[in-house]
Scaffold this motif. Sequence first.
Motif, PDB file in Angstrom:
ATOM      1  N   THR A 192       0.825  -1.211   0.000  1.00 54.85           N
ATOM      2  CA  THR A 192       0.000   0.000   0.000  1.00 54.85           C
ATOM      3  C   THR A 192       0.863   1.267   0.000  1.00 54.85           C
ATOM      4  OG1 THR A 192      -1.600  -1.269   1.270  1.00 54.85           O
ATOM      5  CG2 THR A 192      -1.973   1.101   1.153  1.00 54.85           C
ATOM      6  N   ARG A 193       1.885   1.274   0.836  1.00 56.66           N
ATOM      7  CA  ARG A 193       2.757   2.462   0.888  1.00 56.66           C
ATOM      8  C   ARG A 193       4.099   2.115   1.531  1.00 56.66           C
ATOM      9  NH1 ARG A 193       4.128   6.482   4.557  1.00 56.66           N
ATOM     10  NH2 ARG A 193       4.739   8.425   3.528  1.00 56.66           N
ATOM     11  N   ASP A 194       5.172   2.703   0.988  1.00 56.48           N
ATOM     12  CA  ASP A 194       6.489   2.616   1.622  1.00 56.48           C
ATOM     13  C   ASP A 194       6.989   4.023   1.853  1.00 56.48           C
ATOM     14  OD1 ASP A 194       7.416  -0.250   1.795  1.00 56.48           O
ATOM     15  OD2 ASP A 194       6.770  -0.167  -0.302  1.00 56.48           O
ATOM     16  N   GLY A 195       7.127   4.421   3.124  1.00 59.32           N
ATOM     17  CA  GLY A 195       7.616   5.761   3.424  1.00 59.32           C
ATOM     18  C   GLY A 195       8.989   5.717   4.071  1.00 59.32           C
TER      19      GLY A 195
END
Length: 336
Positions: free
Chosen positions: A118-121
């Motif tokens: 979904t997301r990599d921050g």
Amino acid sequence: MAEKQTATTSDCDCSGSNETLKSADGEISDSPKPPAQDLKSVLVTSVLSLEKLDVDLYRGTHHWVPHTQRLFGGQIVGQALVAAADTVGDSLHAHSLHCYFVRAGDPKVPVLYQVDHTRDGRSFAVRSVKAIQHGQPILTCQVSFHMVQPSPLQHQFIMPMVPPPEDLLTVEELVHLYLSKPDLTEKAKQGLNKILAAEVPLEIKPVHPPHIYRLTAAEPKKLFWVRAGGLIGEGNMKLHRCVAAYVSDFAFLDTAMLSYPNYRAKFIASLDHAMWFHNTFRSDEWMLYECESPWAGGSRGLVQGRLWRRDGVLAASCSQEGVLRVTPVTPEPSKL
Ligand SMILES: CCCCCC/C=C\CCCCCCCC(=O)SCCNC(=O)CCNC(=O)[C@H](O)C(C)(C)COP(=O)(O)OP(=O)(O)OC[C@H]1O[C@@H](n2cnc3c(N)ncnc32)[C@H](O)[C@@H]1OP(=O)(O)O
């Protein structure tokens, strides 16, 4: 398809990561005592050891299945967490997860776990996992991972004062004790023998064991010591969180039934499950599970739980809502 391989967090030795066994106030704790049991836990060798079928696709099989013949929710959450954790780097640790159990799991077939990035921050990463059987989702789960970061803000509740696990009996020992009582009904004996026959890969010591002959309405609260049956080992912090996810759904929702001894569950199943991980812990060492139900109504019940390390550090918090369809029972003198 990529070459099949076993993909489990048990392969990941996180001992080199910067997450160490620290207490809530940041002190390094005493090195953990080795667990009494030295055989590898079946949770490591089988239940939480997923087969990697392809990129972001895993397959899990079953061990213990509850008498309801639907898959144990804790197993599905634990396996979903193994799959999600396998797709992030070793410096990232699950700090929370939120799941919905949307269909009953079928114990006759394996479960596929499909992970979406979904997301990599910079500090956080989020994964969405879909557990699939017969082409349909049985669970959806969002897991958020965080790198270890220091903070001056640190507080926690105080662990309840309870007898240590060494002073208490396991569920199996309690069952043997109950079975030795005279004038047990055949139905009660059958129920007790079923508990003995179940191969639950956990050791449990209730702090206030139920009285076999006296079923009274109690506050919807319970406390029990719990640990994985068998050895997991200290070098794998990711896996201990997956085991805690498994543990956290066991004997949790029925806390909402404790005030109603004159009703039995006709249909009871967890609808959703959320967890927050606060500190490092070993799931093969005794942890105190403090469960309470703040509310029940509308054929549903809410339960909240805290998993404590025995040194008083809050390891994880859990919340769950479940469906509770009940039917009245006529109390019998020697009914368990
Ligand atoms: C202290 C130490 C103690 C030690 C001892 C402890 C001992 C044992 C511990 C055991 C621990 C076990 C823990 C188990 C917890 C779990 O694992 S639960 C499993 C995980 N959760 C699930 O599997 C839930 C999955 N989700 C679902 O199945 C569905 O979302 C749902 C069924 C909840 C959805 O419900 P609904 O939309 O109603 O589905 P339907 O398909 O329409 O109906 C299903 C059946 O329910 C009947 N029904 C529906 N509505 C009603 C109603 N209003 N009233 C009565 N009945 C209703 C419907 O007819 C269906 O029935 P049948 O299947 O046709 O019989």
